[in-house]
Design a protein around this motif. Structure first.
Motif: not given
Length: 52
Positions: A35-38, A10-20, A28-29
């Motif tokens: 994190x998502x893979x782990x 979830x933390x990895x997915x939350x980071x991806x919401x900041x993607x521009x 960022x990516x």
């Protein structure tokens, strides 16, 4: 273990919401995908074990 795995994913997915459009891959990516893979890697085995 599942709680930690889902929080990590979830933390990895939350980071991806900041993607521009001009976001840095290494800044960022890459950490988000790691994190998502782990998180998913830690979640799949216990989930499959519980399901069977």
């Amino acid at each position: 273990m599942l709680g930690t795995a889902y929080l990590c994913g979830g933390a990895g997915m939350l980071l991806l919401t900041r993607l521009e459009a001009d976001s840095s891959f290494a800044g960022l990516v890459l950490p988000a995908e790691a994190l998502i893979g782990l998180g998913l890697g830690m979640a799949f085995m216990p989930s499959m074990s519980l399901a069977t």
